[in-house]
Every structure is written in structure tokens, then in C-alpha cells.
Design a protein around this motif. Structure first.
Motif, PDB file in Angstrom:
ATOM      1  N   GLU A  64       0.830  -1.205   0.000  1.00  0.00           N
ATOM      2  CA  GLU A  64       0.000   0.000   0.000  1.00  0.00           C
ATOM      3  C   GLU A  64       0.871   1.264   0.000  1.00  0.00           C
ATOM      4  N   ASN A  65       1.944   1.243   0.787  1.00  0.00           N
ATOM      5  CA  ASN A  65       2.849   2.390   0.807  1.00  0.00           C
ATOM      6  C   ASN A  65       3.632   2.519  -0.493  1.00  0.00           C
ATOM      7  N   LEU A  66       3.926   1.386  -1.140  1.00  0.00           N
ATOM      8  CA  LEU A  66       4.596   1.430  -2.431  1.00  0.00           C
ATOM      9  C   LEU A  66       3.695   2.082  -3.476  1.00  0.00           C
ATOM     10  N   ARG A  70       2.114   7.137  -6.655  1.00  0.00           N
ATOM     11  CA  ARG A  70       1.190   8.258  -6.867  1.00  0.00           C
ATOM     12  C   ARG A  70       1.862   9.593  -6.550  1.00  0.00           C
ATOM     13  N   GLN A  71       2.548   9.639  -5.422  1.00  0.00           N
ATOM     14  CA  GLN A  71       3.198  10.883  -5.000  1.00  0.00           C
ATOM     15  C   GLN A  71       4.279  11.309  -5.982  1.00  0.00           C
ATOM     16  N   GLU A  72       5.067  10.331  -6.432  1.00  0.00           N
ATOM     17  CA  GLU A  72       6.149  10.655  -7.349  1.00  0.00           C
ATOM     18  C   GLU A  72       5.597  11.224  -8.653  1.00  0.00           C
ATOM     19  N   SER A  73       4.514  10.638  -9.111  1.00  0.00           N
ATOM     20  CA  SER A  73       3.886  11.142 -10.337  1.00  0.00           C
ATOM     21  C   SER A  73       3.357  12.552 -10.127  1.00  0.00           C
ATOM     22  N   PHE A  74       2.758  12.792  -8.971  1.00  0.00           N
ATOM     23  CA  PHE A  74       2.223  14.126  -8.678  1.00  0.00           C
ATOM     24  C   PHE A  74       3.326  15.177  -8.626  1.00  0.00           C
ATOM     25  N   ILE A  75       4.425  14.836  -7.969  1.00  0.00           N
ATOM     26  CA  ILE A  75       5.535  15.779  -7.839  1.00  0.00           C
ATOM     27  C   ILE A  75       6.096  16.150  -9.214  1.00  0.00           C
TER      28      ILE A  75
END
Length: 780
Positions: free
Chosen positions: A640-642, A647-652
Motif C-alpha cells: 500500500e505504501n509502495l 502516486r506521490q512521485e507522479s504528482f511531484i
């Protein structure tokens, strides 16, 4: 892009991230193996301060956990002090005066109002102090510190800023001096060893002294036999945990304090209320004038009136500072002072009965009820130090200073309440052996006092270091703390050492043995880490691996365990050499102990993508009170954290006006299924290159390209195929060119400990059917 530009971009990303009011942290996408892992999330959920009602409830509960030891000391203090009888009635006033001021200065002033505040997020003990120092100064011998650790919500580095220059000077001195860092660790280990020794001696002397009430009718042999039975029962109950066993004891200890306090007041008025003159310290001076050297030796018995003071600090994690202060000041302190004063009044009339003062001074109608409560209280007194020793060993284990043992968390409400089966049985064996060998409380007291006073001395110096480095107090204020308390404790220690041959050697030998065990384990543990750090896998190797046509991807997720947080461990090439394939998703997992009591679940996982081909690194951070999850729960949390990391990396990257790497390296849906079924890495690379080159010209390929959600679905499908644990079975041997001492330590001492304690896979409860181990030899 230059480092300066990259840094500016990162700051703008962080600012933008905060403006969106998300609780997630910003991440930096990089393939450098030496950069720190990105932060998955930040949580600042601190529980609000407890109200008075909750604090008073904790204060009541603490009576049953913390004060059993110091509360049962009236059973044997006078007998241990006047071992040769009372030659002068005024000596009773001198000893009572010593008892009064010893209790006022050590447990009341030092522990309750000073030491308790030097806690690590509410946890006490030598390793809690050490972990607190490690957070504020780089004194840890393990080079695995990461800047992200300071952003944990429980790290709490905010401190007063006065005397900053002085604090920085002391901090730099500690950080630059390797000798000072090693000495600090050894002192901490020694303090821990003393508490563990206390955990063995406390049950013996407490139960034996309580059962001695029937010695007049049944004899000393029966007393020892009953003591052994009670000890077996006591240690058999430990598996139920402090939460179930301890909290129910509060009413019993409260009843015990009511008994000893009430009997003390009764004897005070019946026999000699004039003993209250002992509040005048001049009787201490007169006592030493009359008795000289013998008076100094008798301090070993007087000191037993404060045994258990360290339990207030060791068991602090179960309660809070205010609760301990209230329960000690308003219940324990007045009750034990009344008890000692009442016994002194009785001895003024019947000084020949000093060998069994407590039971002799009980009014006849209350004798058997008091005896029953005394036995129950002595069991509870033992519980306090045993549970404290379990907590401290758990801390030492997570700091890499104790051989692997099974730690069972017995409470969902209090992370510090633990049970360690192997240590429990060792304690039981030791307690029975001590009780059978010494037979009387007088002989055990010779050993008991040394363990306690040594731990107190170590606590004094560790707290003084915290006052300088963390609290940033002035030198004269720190001296005002160190000098008086250390002088008092050294005087008591010198008195205790006179009983070295008569039993005092036991805790010293035991502490030296434990210190050697813990020191050897930590030394080799550190050298293992340094070997991995110096031999970590290069980026060139991974590049070569991705281009190797003989290496296949197999379905599922592979978790390769290592302690290394700065790169890829050297054990990885050995896996590839033995099994020329890697899983469709590979995660290098590093279980890292953080020098805090608890890491919030939202902050536990740090991810970074190492290579484009779904190879990640994850640092999983645990505090010393954290519970290791079962494999299924751990796998679910990690995956789940992976997914959240992706998602976060794509957003950044989107906020930087760029297309995410995942979208730059698309894979057609049919190719994704091929990877899950097992295919060649080089083929994947070729397919990815074709897709990438045609992304702007072929609508069909563009529609089939994997976006973020498709990438997450890929992770989920890999999860469905199964998770395999890859564990390196590293054999540690001494370098042939190293010294003889190093060879003995590594090849024999460490090897013996490693073979006779738990292995890593058993400690983490890794399923055998999904475990793959590959051996490698480390020369240190």
C-alpha cells in the motif's frame, strides 16, 4: 540540472505540496544509490495532554506497578542495617534519620522531580536516555542516520535555546571523540546490565523476606521451599503481561501501604513518638561519631530503603510523569516514612528483636492479614522490576546491543509492556538459584544493593549529559545536580563494596558478563554493517544486470532483506549468481531501528525507485517499543505504501511540468502480462524502447501505455502472484590478518551467541515456505 537548481526545485515542490494541504511529504526522484530514501508521509498526531481525571487514574494504577519494590523494603531494612544487633539506643535515631533523608534526596528529589523529566517520549531507562542523546548528537556507532529521521513526529528536537554555545561545544566533543562515544555506549550497557541483575535479585529478596514471617513456626528450610514455589508461580504468570497481571495489583499495594502506614503510626504513638526527632540531621553526625567504620559499613543496609527507585523511571512508559509524582508524593512517601518511624519506635523498646523487626512490631490481631498482604505485595514488587527489565532488554535489542530474542507485546494500549520468554526462564532459574544458595535476606542484601546503586550512579551521569546537551542548562546548575547526588551514591557504593566477598560479587560478575555479551554483539553487528556499506553494489552492476539476456523476470514480488540503508547490499549478486532471475517487482527492504520509542505507522516506510524496471528500496523504521507485524499485515502495508509512493512521485513530477518516468517508459498491456508470466529483462527493455519511440505517432500504443493507475494495477497483480522473502545467510568470520582478540570475539564468542539465539527470519516471523536464503561470508 545543477544541484543548486535541483535544490530550488525541491523547495518549490515542497511549498506547493504544503499549499495543497496534503499530509504527504515531497519526494525526489533519483537513481543515485547513495541518496537518501524519499519520505512517504509525515504525521504530527500527538495525543493531547491528559486531564486530571485520567492522570489520577494512572496514578492509582502506578501504585500497583511501580512501588512494590520500595514499598516492601520495610520488611528487611533494619535487619540488614543492624546485622550485629543494636549497641546504643540512639543509633536507632541515627539510622532513621539516614533513612528519612536518603528517601527525600534520592527517590523524591532526584527521581520524581528531576530524572523523570529526562524521558524519551515518555519512556525511561538507560537505553531511553542513550537514544535521546543519539538523536541530538551523532554519537551512535552505527553510520545509518538519515536526515528524514529528524522529521518523524516523535523525534522532537525542539529544546530551549539558552546556553546554546556551551551545548554545542559538549556535543561536538562527543561527536569527534570515538573514545567518548564508545564509553557512552559501554556505560549505557553497564547500566542496563545492572537493572537486569536487579530483576533477578528483587524477586529473591522480596519473596524471601515476606515468607520469613513463618520462619518461627516452620523453620528456614520451609521458608526457602515456599519461596521457590512462589517464584515459579510468579514467572509462570509473566506470559499474561503487565497489563493483565499488574493493574489488578494496585488495590493490593494500596492496601499494603495502608497496613504499613497505619501500623507505623500505631507503633509511633504506642512506643516512642520521640523518634520523630530523627528529622534533625544532627543524629546522623552523632551516629557516625559513635560507630565510625562500622557506621559506614551499615550504610549498605540503610541504602535498601530506596531499592526500587529506579523502577519509577524504568516503568515510566506505562504512565506519565505527573501520575508518578502524585502517587509517590501522596501515597508511597508518607506510608513508608510512617512504617520506618513506627519500627524505630518499637525498636527503642525492644532493640533485641531487630532481626525480624517488621513482623515483631505488628499487633497480634493484624499479624496474619498483614502476612498475607506482605506475600502478595512481595510478588508485585518482583513484577515491577521484571517488567522493567523486559522493557529495557527490548530497547537494547532494537539498538543492536542484545542477541536476538522473541519479544511479545502484551498490551495494545502500552507499547512498552513486553514479555520475553527466553529471558523470563533465565530470570526464573537465576532467582531460584539465588534463593536456594543464599537462604536469607541478609546475605542477598549484600548483592542486591550494589546492583541498584551502580545503576543510580550511571543514571546520574547520563541525565547530567542530557542537561548539558539537550536541556542546555548552565554548568553550575548541572554541577548542582551531579555533585550532591553522585557524592551520596558513591558513599553508599563504597559501603556496599565492603560486602563484596560476602555476596556483593554476584551483581558485579553478572553485569560484567552481560556487558561482554552485549558489547560483543554490538561490535560484530556494527562491523557487519560496515562490511555491507563498504561492499555495496554499484550502479554499473545494476545497469549490466538489466542488459543481461540470461536474467529473467519471474512473477511476484521479491523482498530482499538487509540492514543497509545507503545502497544495495553485497548479498544481491549472490542471489543472482545462484538463481539467474529476479521478480517482476523487487524491493530491497531495510529494517531500521530508530532511537525513539515509537514510529507512527504513516511514517514508517521510506521508498525510492532504484531502477526503472520496478526495482525499489524501502527503509522500514521501528522504534524500540514498536510491534513487528505478522507477514501478511507487513506485506499489505508495504505494498500500500509502495502504491502511494508511485502516486506521490507522479504528482511531484507533474507539478514540475514534466511527464512522470512511469509514463515515459510505457509498456503495452500484453507486454505487462508477459512480465508477470516471466520474461527476459533485455526483451522488456527493447519493448519499452519501441513503445517510447512511437508514443507520439501511434495512437494504439498511446492508448495501451501504462499510466500511474495501470502501474499500480501491475503491482497489485504481482502481489497476487505471491511475495517471496530473500534473506542473506551471512557467516561472519574474523579477517585472517586481524588480531587474536578479534578472532576470539568473532569466530567463537559471537558465533556461539548467534547459534544459540534466534535467527533473523524467526524473529521477523517470515513464512518458511516463502523464504529463500543464500549464504555469504563476511570477513571483519
Amino acid at each position: 540540472m545543477s544541484r543548486e537548481e535541483d535544490h530550488i526545485d525541491m523547495e518549490s515542490e515542497t511549498k506547493m505540496w504544503k499549499e495543497r494541504k496534503t499530509t504527504r511529504g515531497s519526494l525526489h526522484r533519483s537513481d543515485s544509490l547513495n541518496l537518501k530514501a524519499g519520505k512517504v508521509s509525515i504525521s504530527a498526531n500527538h495525543s493531547s495532554k491528559l486531564g486530571w481525571r485520567a492522570t489520577l487514574i494512572l496514578a492509582f494504577q502506578s501504585i500497583g506497578i511501580v512501588y512494590g519494590d520500595i514499598g516492601t523494603s520495610p520488611l528487611y531494612v533494619y535487619a540488614s542495617t543492624f546485622t550485629d544487633g543494636i549497641s546504643n539506643n540512639d543509633d536507632i535515631l541515627g539510622v532513621l534519620s539516614l533513612i528519612i533523608y536518603t528517601i527525600v534526596f534520592i527517590p523524591m528529589l532526584k527521581y520524581v522531580f528531576i530524572v523523570l523529566w529526562a524521558n524519551d517520549n515518555g519512556n525511561g531507562g538507560a537505553f531511553a536516555l542513550y537514544s535521546l542523546i543519539c538523536r541530538h548528537a551523532k554519537v551512535s556507532l552505527f553510520p545509518n542516520q538519515q536526515s528524514e529521521d529528524k522529521e518523524l513526529s516523535n523525534y522532537r528536537l525542539e529544546t530551549p535555546s539558552n546556553k546554546l554555545k556551551q551545548a554545542q561545544k559538549v556535543k561536538q566533543m562527543l561527536e569527534k571523540s570515538y573514545f567518548a562515544r564508545v564509553l557512552l555506549l559501554l556505560v549505557t550497557i553497564m547500566g542496563t546490565s545492572m537493572v537486569i541483575g536487579d530483576g533477578i535479585l528483587t524477586p529473591s529478596i522480596s519473596v524471601l523476606s515476606a515468607v520469613s514471617g513463618i520462619s518461627r513456626s516452620l523453620g528456614q528450610g520451609a521458608v526457602v521451599g515456599i519461596t521457590v514455589v512462589i517464584l515459579v508461580f510468579l514467572f509462570s504468570m509473566q506470559r499474561f503481561g503487565t497489563d493483565k497481571v499488574g493493574y489488578a495489583f494496585a488495590p493490593i499495594i494500596l492496601l499494603w501501604f495502608t497496613f504499613i502506614g497505619g501500623i507505623g503510626v500505631y507503633n509511633l504513638f504506642k512506643y516512642d513518638i520521640g523518634v520523630l526527632r530523627a528529622f534533625n540531621p544532627k543524629y546522623i553526625v552523632d551516629y557516625f561519631k559513635r560507630n565510625g567504620k562500622q557506621g559506614w559499613i551499615s550504610l549498605g543496609g540503610v541504602f535498601l530503603c530506596i531499592t526500587g527507585s529506579e523502577a519509577m523511571f524504568a516503568d515510566l512508559g506505562h504512565f506519565n510523569v505527573r501520575a508518578i509524582q502524585i502517587s509517590f508524593s501522596f501515597v508511597t512517601f508518607p506510608a513508608i516514612l510512617a512504617a520506618y518511624s513506627g519500627q524505630a519506635a518499637y525498636l527503642r523498646k525492644f532493640h533485641e528483636k531487630v532481626s525480624n523487626t517488621f513482623y515483631e512490631s505488628i499487633p497480634n490481631p493484624l499479624y496474619w492479614p498483614t502476612f498475607v498482604v506482605a506475600v502478595a505485595a512481595s510478588i508485585i514488587a518482583s513484577q515491577a522490576m521484571i517488567s522493567g527489565a523486559f522493557s529495557i532488554i527490548s530497547q537494547a535489542l532494537n539498538m543492536g546491543c542484545f542477541p536476538r530474542v522473541k519479544v511479545v507485546h502484551t498490551s495494545t494500549k502500552h507499547g512498552g509492556q513486553v514479555y520475553i520468554p527466553e529471558v523470563n526462564y533465565m530470570f526464573m532459574t537465576g532467582c531460584i538459584a539465588v534463593s536456594v544458595a543464599f537462604k536469607t535476606t541478609e546475605k542477598i542484601s549484600h548483592a542486591y544493593g550494589i546492583a541498584v546503586v551502580c545503576d543510580m550512579v550511571i543514571t546520574t551521569y547520563l541525565v547530567s549529559l542530557i542537561m548539558l546537551v539537550i536541556w542546555k542548562k548552565s554548568t553550575w546548575l548541572v554541577a548542582l545536580f551531579v555533585l550532591p547526588f553522585s557524592c551520596i551514591e558513591f558513599v553508599y557504593l563504597s559501603s556496599q563494596l565492603t560486602k563484596f566477598i560476602e555476596g556483593g560479587f554476584l551483581p558485579i560478575v553478572f553485569a560484567i558478563f552481560l556487558t561482554m555479551v552485549m558489547g560483543i554483539w554490538h561490535y560484530v553487528h556494527k562491523e557487519r554493517y560496515m562490511f555491507e556499506l563498504n561492499n555495496k553494489v554499484s550502479l554499473d552492476y545494476l545497469t549490466e544486470l538489466t542488459n543481461n539476456p540470461n536474467i529473467n523476470r519471474v512473477p511476484g514480488i521479491g523482498l530482499l532483506y538487509s540492514e543497509l540503508v545507503q545502497g544495495i547490499p553485497p548479498i544481491f549478486p549472490h542471489f543472482i549468481a545462484n538463481l539467474p532471475s529476479i521478480h517482476s517487482v523487487v524491493v530491497f527492504v531495510s529494517i531500521k531501528a530508530i532511537p525513539i520509542s515509537k514510529v507512527e505507522l504513516e511514517e514508517r516506510y521510506l521508498f525510492r525507485q532504484v531502477k526503472e524496471y520496478r526495482i525499489f528500496r524501502c527503509v522500514v523504521r521501528y522504534g524500540y517499543n514498536d510491534l513487528y507485524e505478522d507477514p501478511v499485515e507487513f506485506e499489505n502495508q508495504l505494498v500500500e505504501n509502495l502504491k502511494e509512493f508511485i502516486r506521490q512521485e507522479s504528482f511531484i513530477l507533474d507539478t514540475k511540468g514534466k511527464t512522470s518516468t512511469i509514463e515515459q517508459v510505457p509498456i503495452v498491456e500484453t507486454e505487462r502480462e508477459d512480465i508477470l508470466q516471466g520474461s527476459n529483462i533485455n526483451d522488456i527493455s527493447a519493448n519499452e524502447g519501441k513503445s517510447s519511440s512511437s508514443i507520439n505517432t501511434c495512437d494504439r500504443v498511446n492508448q495501451g501505455a501504462l499510466g500511474v493507475e495501470n502501474e499500480i494495477k501491475f503491482i497489485e497483480k504481482a502481489m497476487e502472484k505471491g511475495v517471496v522473502y530473500l534473506l542473506g545467510e551471512a557467516e561472519v568470520v574474523a579477517d585472517p590478518k586481524s588480531s587474536i582478540i578479534n578472532k576470539v570475539v568473532v569466530n567463537y564468542a559471537y558465533s556461539f551467541l548467534r547459534k544459540n539465539f534466534r535467527q533473523g527470519n524467526k524473529l521477523m516471523a517470515i513464512p518458511r515456505k516463502r523464504l529463500l536464503k543464500v549464504g555469504m561470508t563476511y570477513e571483519i
